[in-house]
Design a protein around this motif. Structure first.
Motif, PDB file in Angstrom:
ATOM      1  N   MET A  90       1.006  -1.122  -0.200  1.00 21.78           N
ATOM      2  CA  MET A  90       0.072  -0.100   0.081  1.00 21.78           C
ATOM      3  C   MET A  90       0.729   1.325  -0.011  1.00 21.78           C
ATOM      4  SD  MET A  90      -1.826   0.825   3.817  1.00 21.78           S
ATOM      5  CE  MET A  90      -1.076  -0.658   4.352  1.00 21.78           C
ATOM      6  N   PHE A  91       0.333   2.240  -0.457  1.00 19.90           N
ATOM      7  CA  PHE A  91       1.289   3.763  -0.644  1.00 19.90           C
ATOM      8  C   PHE A  91       0.666   4.722   0.382  1.00 19.90           C
ATOM      9  CE2 PHE A  91       3.554   6.982  -2.328  1.00 19.90           C
ATOM     10  CZ  PHE A  91       2.857   8.083  -2.273  1.00 19.90           C
ATOM     11  N   VAL A  92       1.530   5.082   1.145  1.00 15.60           N
ATOM     12  CA  VAL A  92       1.177   6.208   2.258  1.00 15.60           C
ATOM     13  C   VAL A  92       1.622   7.280   2.079  1.00 15.60           C
ATOM     14  CG1 VAL A  92       0.515   4.152   4.010  1.00 15.60           C
ATOM     15  CG2 VAL A  92       2.407   5.538   4.089  1.00 15.60           C
ATOM     16  N   ILE A  93       0.992   8.478   2.435  1.00 16.86           N
ATOM     17  CA  ILE A  93       1.539   9.650   2.827  1.00 16.86           C
ATOM     18  C   ILE A  93       1.409  10.066   4.235  1.00 16.86           C
ATOM     19  CG2 ILE A  93       1.215  12.289   2.259  1.00 16.86           C
ATOM     20  CD1 ILE A  93      -0.120  11.368  -0.211  1.00 16.86           C
ATOM     21  N   LEU A  94       2.309  10.391   5.172  1.00 17.26           N
ATOM     22  CA  LEU A  94       2.461  10.543   6.410  1.00 17.26           C
ATOM     23  C   LEU A  94       2.988  12.108   6.726  1.00 17.26           C
ATOM     24  CD1 LEU A  94       3.924   8.423   9.346  1.00 17.26           C
ATOM     25  CD2 LEU A  94       4.351  10.785   9.023  1.00 17.26           C
ATOM     26  N   VAL A  95       2.161  12.704   7.560  1.00 17.23           N
ATOM     27  CA  VAL A  95       2.326  14.122   7.724  1.00 17.23           C
ATOM     28  C   VAL A  95       2.265  14.258   9.207  1.00 17.23           C
ATOM     29  CG1 VAL A  95       1.699  15.266   5.483  1.00 17.23           C
ATOM     30  CG2 VAL A  95      -0.044  14.993   7.387  1.00 17.23           C
ATOM     31  N   TYR A  96       3.178  15.120   9.612  1.00 19.08           N
ATOM     32  CA  TYR A  96       3.253  15.164  11.116  1.00 19.08           C
ATOM     33  C   TYR A  96       3.413  16.767  11.687  1.00 19.08           C
ATOM     34  CZ  TYR A  96       8.449  15.144  10.791  1.00 19.08           C
ATOM     35  OH  TYR A  96       9.476  15.541  10.234  1.00 19.08           O
ATOM     36  N   ASP A  97       2.731  17.009  12.721  1.00 19.90           N
ATOM     37  CA  ASP A  97       2.823  18.221  13.346  1.00 19.90           C
ATOM     38  C   ASP A  97       2.964  18.104  14.698  1.00 19.90           C
ATOM     39  OD1 ASP A  97       2.616  20.687  14.184  1.00 19.90           O
ATOM     40  OD2 ASP A  97       0.501  21.076  13.193  1.00 19.90           O
ATOM     41  N   VAL A  98       4.202  17.906  15.289  1.00 12.50           N
ATOM     42  CA  VAL A  98       4.677  17.348  16.518  1.00 12.50           C
ATOM     43  C   VAL A  98       5.283  18.553  17.329  1.00 12.50           C
ATOM     44  CG1 VAL A  98       4.283  14.959  15.893  1.00 12.50           C
ATOM     45  CG2 VAL A  98       6.748  16.118  15.981  1.00 12.50           C
ATOM     46  N   GLY A  99       5.435  18.382  18.561  1.00 13.69           N
ATOM     47  CA  GLY A  99       6.440  19.245  19.198  1.00 13.69           C
ATOM     48  C   GLY A  99       7.895  19.403  19.136  1.00 13.69           C
ATOM     49  N   VAL A 100       8.604  20.395  19.037  1.00 13.79           N
ATOM     50  CA  VAL A 100       9.806  20.503  18.655  1.00 13.79           C
ATOM     51  C   VAL A 100      10.798  19.528  19.246  1.00 13.79           C
ATOM     52  CG1 VAL A 100      10.608  22.465  20.176  1.00 13.79           C
ATOM     53  CG2 VAL A 100      11.426  22.336  18.053  1.00 13.79           C
ATOM     54  N   LYS A 101      10.510  19.178  20.401  1.00 11.83           N
ATOM     55  CA  LYS A 101      11.369  18.325  21.215  1.00 11.83           C
ATOM     56  C   LYS A 101      11.458  16.958  20.738  1.00 11.83           C
ATOM     57  CE  LYS A 101       9.085  19.405  24.942  1.00 11.83           C
ATOM     58  NZ  LYS A 101       8.418  19.526  26.142  1.00 11.83           N
ATOM     59  N   ARG A 102      10.092  16.786  19.948  1.00 13.20           N
ATOM     60  CA  ARG A 102       9.790  15.353  19.365  1.00 13.20           C
ATOM     61  C   ARG A 102      10.103  14.996  17.908  1.00 13.20           C
ATOM     62  NH1 ARG A 102       6.683  16.320  23.494  1.00 13.20           N
ATOM     63  NH2 ARG A 102       5.047  17.281  22.118  1.00 13.20           N
ATOM     64  N   VAL A 103      10.287  16.298  17.316  1.00  9.16           N
ATOM     65  CA  VAL A 103      10.128  16.257  15.724  1.00  9.16           C
ATOM     66  C   VAL A 103      11.453  15.251  15.289  1.00  9.16           C
ATOM     67  CG1 VAL A 103      11.198  17.508  13.974  1.00  9.16           C
ATOM     68  CG2 VAL A 103       9.607  18.440  15.192  1.00  9.16           C
ATOM     69  N   ASN A 104      12.893  15.213  15.973  1.00  9.97           N
ATOM     70  CA  ASN A 104      14.006  14.743  15.290  1.00  9.97           C
ATOM     71  C   ASN A 104      13.549  13.070  15.467  1.00  9.97           C
ATOM     72  OD1 ASN A 104      15.306  16.613  14.407  1.00  9.97           O
ATOM     73  ND2 ASN A 104      16.462  17.059  16.305  1.00  9.97           N
ATOM     74  N   LYS A 105      13.092  12.665  16.597  1.00  9.66           N
ATOM     75  CA  LYS A 105      13.002  11.226  16.928  1.00  9.66           C
ATOM     76  C   LYS A 105      11.710  10.600  16.006  1.00  9.66           C
ATOM     77  CE  LYS A 105      13.249   8.459  20.907  1.00  9.66           C
ATOM     78  NZ  LYS A 105      12.811   8.133  22.195  1.00  9.66           N
ATOM     79  N   VAL A 106      10.377  11.619  15.693  1.00  9.19           N
ATOM     80  CA  VAL A 106       9.693  10.985  14.843  1.00  9.19           C
ATOM     81  C   VAL A 106      10.230  10.938  13.299  1.00  9.19           C
ATOM     82  CG1 VAL A 106       7.387  12.088  13.736  1.00  9.19           C
ATOM     83  CG2 VAL A 106       7.498  12.046  16.222  1.00  9.19           C
ATOM     84  N   LEU A 107      11.223  11.917  12.874  1.00  7.60           N
ATOM     85  CA  LEU A 107      11.383  11.973  11.680  1.00  7.60           C
ATOM     86  C   LEU A 107      12.452  10.886  11.372  1.00  7.60           C
ATOM     87  CD1 LEU A 107      11.957  13.135   8.806  1.00  7.60           C
ATOM     88  CD2 LEU A 107      13.804  14.507   9.904  1.00  7.60           C
ATOM     89  N   LYS A 108      13.155  10.401  12.503  1.00 10.80           N
ATOM     90  CA  LYS A 108      14.179   9.217  12.178  1.00 10.80           C
ATOM     91  C   LYS A 108      13.527   8.167  12.327  1.00 10.80           C
ATOM     92  CE  LYS A 108      18.353   8.348  14.576  1.00 10.80           C
ATOM     93  NZ  LYS A 108      18.947   8.166  15.869  1.00 10.80           N
ATOM     94  N   THR A 109      12.393   7.922  13.034  1.00 12.56           N
ATOM     95  CA  THR A 109      11.683   6.865  12.935  1.00 12.56           C
ATOM     96  C   THR A 109      10.860   6.584  11.686  1.00 12.56           C
ATOM     97  OG1 THR A 109      11.195   6.851  15.275  1.00 12.56           O
ATOM     98  CG2 THR A 109       9.516   5.547  14.197  1.00 12.56           C
TER      99      THR A 109
END
Lengths: 87, 87
Positions: free
Chosen positions: A1-20
């Motif tokens: 399946m094809f997905v598009i993921l968009v996130y709007d998270v607190g600055v403290k969590r951005v790197n961890k979310v992106l890396k994951t």
């Protein structure tokens, strides 16, 4: 399946979310990733993200498409991301 | 047609891009809008955006779907935007 993921998270969590996310999808643009993913990997990704994000502040939206057949993508301006290899 | 629009633009242009997009689509999350739009309105929106963005710095990606039938949307955390009325 094809997905598009968009996130709007607190600055403290951005790197961890992106890396994951980058372990499963490829980065397209600021807080946007896309790619083909199996149901099993999507479940793993969601489980990992749920352990990172703050449910009361953060937002992650996953658009899931059974097929890429019915859509096309158009870019205005520069193309920031790309299908670089993952992992 | 259903579209998802994501933008990554210079801070000086963000408000103008958002204001323009919100006349056609509804805000979902930071730098993400979606909604049903006619071909004619999409052309108008793209023309307006091209006059705002800096082609060498900014990026606007438009995912276009002929139908909403083949996809579903999942949100982790809070739902920030919504289908508030446009105009």
């Amino acid at each position: 399946m094809f997905v598009i993921l968009v996130y709007d998270v607190g600055v403290k969590r951005v790197n961890k979310v992106l890396k994951t996310c980058r372990r499963y999808l490829h980065w397209v643009q600021n807080s946007v990733l896309e790619g083909d993913i199996t149901e099993a990997n999507l479940i793993k990704l969601k489980t990992e993200l749920k352990s990172i994000i703050n449910d009361n502040e953060d937002s992650v939206i996953i658009y899931k498409f059974r097929t890429k057949k019915y859509h096309n993508i158009e870019t205005l301006g520069i193309k920031k991301g790309g299908e670089e290899n993952i992992l």
